[in-house]
Design a protein around this motif. Structure first.
Motif, PDB file in Angstrom:
ATOM      1  N   ASN A  12       4.251  -6.525  -5.845  1.00  0.00           N
ATOM      2  CA  ASN A  12       5.149  -7.236  -4.927  1.00  0.00           C
ATOM      3  C   ASN A  12       5.204  -6.586  -3.554  1.00  0.00           C
ATOM      4  O   ASN A  12       5.300  -7.260  -2.530  1.00  0.00           O
ATOM      5  CB  ASN A  12       6.566  -7.284  -5.500  1.00  0.00           C
ATOM      6  CG  ASN A  12       6.687  -8.168  -6.721  1.00  0.00           C
ATOM      7  OD1 ASN A  12       5.731  -8.817  -7.127  1.00  0.00           O
ATOM      8  ND2 ASN A  12       7.853  -8.175  -7.322  1.00  0.00           N
ATOM      9  N   GLY A  13       5.180  -5.261  -3.530  1.00  0.00           N
ATOM     10  CA  GLY A  13       5.397  -4.547  -2.275  1.00  0.00           C
ATOM     11  C   GLY A  13       4.106  -4.126  -1.616  1.00  0.00           C
ATOM     12  O   GLY A  13       3.653  -2.995  -1.794  1.00  0.00           O
ATOM     13  N   THR A  14       3.473  -5.006  -0.845  1.00  0.00           N
ATOM     14  CA  THR A  14       2.266  -4.640  -0.090  1.00  0.00           C
ATOM     15  C   THR A  14       2.462  -5.016   1.371  1.00  0.00           C
ATOM     16  O   THR A  14       3.020  -4.246   2.149  1.00  0.00           O
ATOM     17  CB  THR A  14       1.007  -5.273  -0.697  1.00  0.00           C
ATOM     18  OG1 THR A  14       1.210  -6.678  -0.840  1.00  0.00           O
ATOM     19  CG2 THR A  14       0.703  -4.705  -2.069  1.00  0.00           C
ATOM     20  N   GLY A  15       2.012  -6.215   1.750  1.00  0.00           N
ATOM     21  CA  GLY A  15       2.151  -6.619   3.139  1.00  0.00           C
ATOM     22  C   GLY A  15       3.586  -6.634   3.629  1.00  0.00           C
ATOM     23  O   GLY A  15       3.850  -6.429   4.823  1.00  0.00           O
ATOM     24  N   ILE A  16       4.531  -6.851   2.720  1.00  0.00           N
ATOM     25  CA  ILE A  16       5.932  -6.866   3.131  1.00  0.00           C
ATOM     26  C   ILE A  16       6.364  -5.472   3.597  1.00  0.00           C
ATOM     27  O   ILE A  16       7.181  -5.334   4.518  1.00  0.00           O
ATOM     28  CB  ILE A  16       6.839  -7.387   1.995  1.00  0.00           C
ATOM     29  CG1 ILE A  16       8.237  -7.722   2.530  1.00  0.00           C
ATOM     30  CG2 ILE A  16       6.899  -6.414   0.832  1.00  0.00           C
ATOM     31  CD1 ILE A  16       9.091  -8.487   1.548  1.00  0.00           C
ATOM     32  N   LEU A  17       5.791  -4.405   3.007  1.00  0.00           N
ATOM     33  CA  LEU A  17       6.045  -3.048   3.496  1.00  0.00           C
ATOM     34  C   LEU A  17       5.399  -2.859   4.871  1.00  0.00           C
ATOM     35  O   LEU A  17       6.004  -2.293   5.783  1.00  0.00           O
ATOM     36  CB  LEU A  17       5.507  -2.010   2.519  1.00  0.00           C
ATOM     37  CG  LEU A  17       5.502  -0.570   3.049  1.00  0.00           C
ATOM     38  CD1 LEU A  17       6.919  -0.057   3.241  1.00  0.00           C
ATOM     39  CD2 LEU A  17       4.724   0.358   2.128  1.00  0.00           C
ATOM     40  N   ASN A  18       4.155  -3.315   5.004  1.00  0.00           N
ATOM     41  CA  ASN A  18       3.471  -3.194   6.291  1.00  0.00           C
ATOM     42  C   ASN A  18       4.271  -3.881   7.399  1.00  0.00           C
ATOM     43  O   ASN A  18       4.399  -3.359   8.516  1.00  0.00           O
ATOM     44  CB  ASN A  18       2.071  -3.804   6.174  1.00  0.00           C
ATOM     45  CG  ASN A  18       1.134  -3.341   7.262  1.00  0.00           C
ATOM     46  OD1 ASN A  18       0.987  -2.147   7.502  1.00  0.00           O
ATOM     47  ND2 ASN A  18       0.481  -4.280   7.918  1.00  0.00           N
TER      48      ASN A  18
ATOM     49  N   ARG B  98       0.109   4.999   8.669  1.00  0.00           N
ATOM     50  CA  ARG B  98      -1.059   5.275   7.834  1.00  0.00           C
ATOM     51  C   ARG B  98      -0.656   5.529   6.385  1.00  0.00           C
ATOM     52  O   ARG B  98      -1.269   5.001   5.442  1.00  0.00           O
ATOM     53  CB  ARG B  98      -1.834   6.469   8.374  1.00  0.00           C
ATOM     54  CG  ARG B  98      -3.051   6.792   7.502  1.00  0.00           C
ATOM     55  CD  ARG B  98      -4.030   7.719   8.166  1.00  0.00           C
ATOM     56  NE  ARG B  98      -5.290   7.697   7.404  1.00  0.00           N
ATOM     57  CZ  ARG B  98      -6.488   7.763   7.940  1.00  0.00           C
ATOM     58  NH1 ARG B  98      -6.627   7.832   9.245  1.00  0.00           N
ATOM     59  NH2 ARG B  98      -7.576   7.739   7.178  1.00  0.00           N
ATOM     60  N   ALA B  99       0.385   6.342   6.183  1.00  0.00           N
ATOM     61  CA  ALA B  99       0.825   6.650   4.825  1.00  0.00           C
ATOM     62  C   ALA B  99       1.259   5.398   4.086  1.00  0.00           C
ATOM     63  O   ALA B  99       1.082   5.290   2.861  1.00  0.00           O
ATOM     64  CB  ALA B  99       1.959   7.666   4.866  1.00  0.00           C
ATOM     65  N   SER B 100       1.824   4.438   4.812  1.00  0.00           N
ATOM     66  CA  SER B 100       2.244   3.187   4.181  1.00  0.00           C
ATOM     67  C   SER B 100       1.037   2.400   3.681  1.00  0.00           C
ATOM     68  O   SER B 100       1.020   1.912   2.539  1.00  0.00           O
ATOM     69  CB  SER B 100       3.063   2.354   5.168  1.00  0.00           C
ATOM     70  OG  SER B 100       4.243   3.030   5.527  1.00  0.00           O
ATOM     71  N   GLN B 101      -0.005   2.277   4.508  1.00  0.00           N
ATOM     72  CA  GLN B 101      -1.197   1.561   4.070  1.00  0.00           C
ATOM     73  C   GLN B 101      -1.931   2.322   2.969  1.00  0.00           C
ATOM     74  O   GLN B 101      -2.479   1.715   2.039  1.00  0.00           O
ATOM     75  CB  GLN B 101      -2.111   1.277   5.262  1.00  0.00           C
ATOM     76  CG  GLN B 101      -1.499   0.274   6.238  1.00  0.00           C
ATOM     77  CD  GLN B 101      -2.504  -0.369   7.171  1.00  0.00           C
ATOM     78  OE1 GLN B 101      -3.711  -0.131   7.085  1.00  0.00           O
ATOM     79  NE2 GLN B 101      -2.015  -1.196   8.080  1.00  0.00           N
ATOM     80  N   GLU B 102      -1.940   3.643   3.047  1.00  0.00           N
ATOM     81  CA  GLU B 102      -2.538   4.417   1.961  1.00  0.00           C
ATOM     82  C   GLU B 102      -1.734   4.247   0.675  1.00  0.00           C
ATOM     83  O   GLU B 102      -2.306   4.121  -0.413  1.00  0.00           O
ATOM     84  CB  GLU B 102      -2.612   5.893   2.354  1.00  0.00           C
ATOM     85  CG  GLU B 102      -3.669   6.182   3.409  1.00  0.00           C
ATOM     86  CD  GLU B 102      -3.725   7.636   3.829  1.00  0.00           C
ATOM     87  OE1 GLU B 102      -4.766   8.049   4.385  1.00  0.00           O
ATOM     88  OE2 GLU B 102      -2.721   8.367   3.615  1.00  0.00           O
TER      89      GLU B 102
END
Length: 491
Positions: free
Chosen positions: A305-311, A378-382
């Motif tokens: 669930n939490g991918t692009g919404i975090l970005n 960066r850490a978020s995408q990683e």
């Protein structure tokens, strides 16, 4: 003949018009430009208004028409892709009874867990291929238990794509693929599940007519055709959830082929010809668009669930004035591994791959003297890439071992840093394609109307734009296991 594809997303509606003979996209349009809101009146709840989707569908089509790049009267079929697992309820007058409880809503987790135990875990998995979990049937059970006045008015329960087709045609239909994603379908018996309907106390009358995915689901009403400058009687010939549709768009149709997306949520979707399931229901199995009783094609779906919404949250919180493209360039200033900063991206409801736990999003090891906004980005995408690795390892436990993953060059895969983090974290090469949900829905309409002989034929000329191969797997393994150790503390 032209084909119209509609993609009913969580953030917006996108439409595309495709030339059936050349398979080329003539024009695409999105509405609204800003992201649509998700209504969350209680923690873990997520709802949207179906009539908002319908208004946005109309506006997107009119926006495409306004480009004057095609004659709307030449559109000969319509296809629909849609956000999966949502619940839409209408009465006999086809009026919406309440807001849609959408895919990332967590309120029905406990209801589904109780159904899993009552039906029997072994029987649920072997017949439904899933736990009833937090899916559409369990959401309907929540309405039955908590909103009886609404439930008593229900004429039909449907998924978001069924609702848009209803607004276009006045007819209400569904498919085995849609019913399987709602956990209404018994694969062993090849019919609506007696166990689910009996346990929840549903009448099977609430289920719409069941048609094949590639078939006519009604004809465009005159009143709607007039508003949208289309021909009356155009058939809707395709409806599919966004992830099966994405797999179709990437020509992922046969056993062993695997697709990925990284939009609001992240998904790895592999095709199997066996009635396979995960014993913990951390990954889910649904009927693929080309599934038939005599030739099984199942989509094995891992959802984060939490991918692009975090970005999006990171961008809006730390760098609201810049574009995603600019953000994707700026975080390259931070080194791989983000100098020890670790992010758990699970802040969008209960995560199925984490046994339906609500873990939340977390930032760990922040050094106020070292870490910058570029490190956070960066850490978020990683962290999202590591979540994909965690989920892919579950799929590997269940026999899905992709040698290559196909993805559209869109959303997070537009970020070169994310794409490289993904392949280095998972150890699997990625082929990037020019792929779009609304274009896929248009091609699906072409398959349904007979413009192409088979689904494979519709994508026969598709070639990748780019191949990204792993180059730093040992380094990323170290980062991943550090990240995984943090995750274990929450699950």
């Amino acid at each position: 003949m032209l084909l119209l594809g509609i993609d009913v997303g969580t953030s917006s509606i996108k439409v595309s018009v495709v030339d059936a003979s050349t398979r080329k996209n003539i024009v695409s349009a999105q509405y609204p430009e800003t992201e649509s809101a998700i209504n969350s009146v209680k923690p873990g709840w997520a709802e949207q208004e179906p009539e908002m989707w319908w208004e946005h569908v109309q506006q997107a089509i009119l926006k495409a028409n306004a480009t004057k790049k095609y004659d709307p009267k030449e559109i000969g079929a319509i296809g629909i892709a849609y956000q999966m697992h949502g619940l839409v309820l209408v009465n006999k007058q086809q009026q919406v009874l309440r807001q849609s409880i959408i895919w990332c809503d967590s309120r029905a987790v406990e209801i589904g867990d109780k159904a899993f135990s009552a039906i029997g875990e072994a029987k649920s998995l072997s017949h439904l291929l899933n736990s009833p979990g937090n899916f559409t049937a369990s959401k309907l059970a929540w309405v039955k238990a908590n909103e009886p006045a609404v439930y008593n008015e229900v004429h039909k329960a449907m998924l978001p794509g069924d609702f848009i087709a209803m607004k276009l045609t006045g007819d209400i239909t569904t498919s085995i693929s849609a019913l399987s994603e709602g956990i209404f379908w018994d694969f062993k018996e090849n019919k609506l599940s007696d166990d689910v309907f009996n346990y929840y106390g549903f009448s099977k009358d609430v289920i719409p007519a069941i048609n094949p995915v590639f078939s006519e689901h009604g004809k465009l009403q005159a009143s709607v055709a007039h508003i949208l400058s289309l021909k009356e009687g155009i058939p809707v010939t395709y409806k599919a959830g966004d992830q099966p549709n994405n797999a179709l768009s990437l020509n992922v149709l046969e056993p062993g082929e695997v697709a990925a997306t990284a939009g609001t949520s992240g998904v790895i979707y592999g095709v199997s010809d066996e009635l396979t399931y995960d014993k913990q229901s951390r990954v889910n199995t649904f009927a693929h668009v080309n599934h038939r009783e005599d030739e099984q094609r199942l989509g094995v779906l891992l959802c984060i669930n939490g991918t692009g919404i975090l970005n999006r949250w990171v961008k809006n919180t730390f760098t609201p004035a810049i574009s995603y493209s600019q953000m994707n360039d700026s975080h390259k200033k931070a080194p791989a591994g983000s100098d020890g900063l670790r992010v758990l991206p699970f802040g969008n409801g209960a995560e199925r791959m984490l046994n339906n736990k609500i873990v939340g999003a977390h930032f760990h090891n922040i050094d106020l003297n070292l870490h910058s906004q570029e490190h956070v980005q960066r850490a978020s995408q990683e962290g999202i890439a590591f979540a994909f690795r965690y989920g892919l390892d579950i799929m590997r436990e269940n026999g899905m071992n992709p040698q290559v993953i196909r993805a559209g060059k869109a959303n997070l895969f537009l970020s070169d840093l994310f794409a490289k983090s993904f392949v280095n974290a998972t150890g699997v090469p990625v082929e990037l394609y020019e792929c779009d949900g609304s274009v896929g829905a248009a091609i699906g309409a072409g398959i349904g109307v007979g413009a192409y002989s088979t689904p494979k034929d519709a994508f026969a000329d598709e070639k990748p734009l780019q191949l990204i191969e792993p180059t730093e797997t040992k380094t990323f393994d170290k980062f991943y296991f550090d990240w995984k150790e943090l995750l274990q503390k929450f699950i």
